[in-house]
Design a protein around this motif. Sequence first.
Motif, mmCIF file in Angstrom:
data_model
loop_
_atom_site.group_PDB
_atom_site.id
_atom_site.type_symbol
_atom_site.label_atom_id
_atom_site.label_comp_id
_atom_site.label_asym_id
_atom_site.label_seq_id
_atom_site.Cartn_x
_atom_site.Cartn_y
_atom_site.Cartn_z
ATOM 1 N N GLU A 62 1.026 6.379 62.496
ATOM 2 C CA GLU A 62 1.668 5.059 62.462
ATOM 3 C C GLU A 62 0.680 3.970 62.868
ATOM 4 O OE1 GLU A 62 6.272 6.284 63.502
ATOM 5 O OE2 GLU A 62 4.856 6.015 65.148
ATOM 6 N N ALA A 63 -0.117 4.226 63.876
ATOM 7 C CA ALA A 63 -1.106 3.239 64.341
ATOM 8 C C ALA A 63 -2.165 2.994 63.271
ATOM 9 C CB ALA A 63 -1.757 3.714 65.638
ATOM 10 N N CYS A 65 -1.732 3.066 60.151
ATOM 11 C CA CYS A 65 -1.110 2.348 59.029
ATOM 12 C C CYS A 65 -0.907 0.860 59.310
ATOM 13 C CB CYS A 65 0.235 2.986 58.679
ATOM 14 S SG CYS A 65 0.068 4.609 57.915
ATOM 15 N N LEU A 66 -1.085 0.441 60.544
ATOM 16 C CA LEU A 66 -0.893 -0.974 60.883
ATOM 17 C C LEU A 66 -1.973 -1.828 60.233
ATOM 18 C CD1 LEU A 66 -0.040 -0.696 64.671
ATOM 19 C CD2 LEU A 66 1.530 -1.181 62.788
ATOM 20 N N ARG A 67 -1.571 -2.957 59.682
ATOM 21 C CA ARG A 67 -2.499 -3.883 59.033
ATOM 22 C C ARG A 67 -2.222 -5.296 59.545
ATOM 23 N NH1 ARG A 67 -3.930 0.523 57.817
ATOM 24 N NH2 ARG A 67 -4.456 1.348 55.792
#
Length: 73
Positions: A62-63, A65-67
């Motif tokens: 999840e981290a 995938c952060l943008r």
Amino acid sequence: MKKHDPKHFTKQVVWLTEAETALRLNLSKKWLQAQRFKGGGIRYAKFGSAVRYSLADIEEYEARCLRPHTSDL
């Protein structure tokens, strides 16, 4: 310290099923299966025929995938 002493186990790993992981990420189980086949998805473990994802690995994914904005690759 005895080998089976609870103090021997310092880190408790939380394992999620494929269905629980798909629900958490709002993705399909088929997507998770395809990622396992292609590689590059979330790390997973197999216990016999059971596929499990550790909560720590899901959170790491999840981290990743952060943008910060749409032009970020």
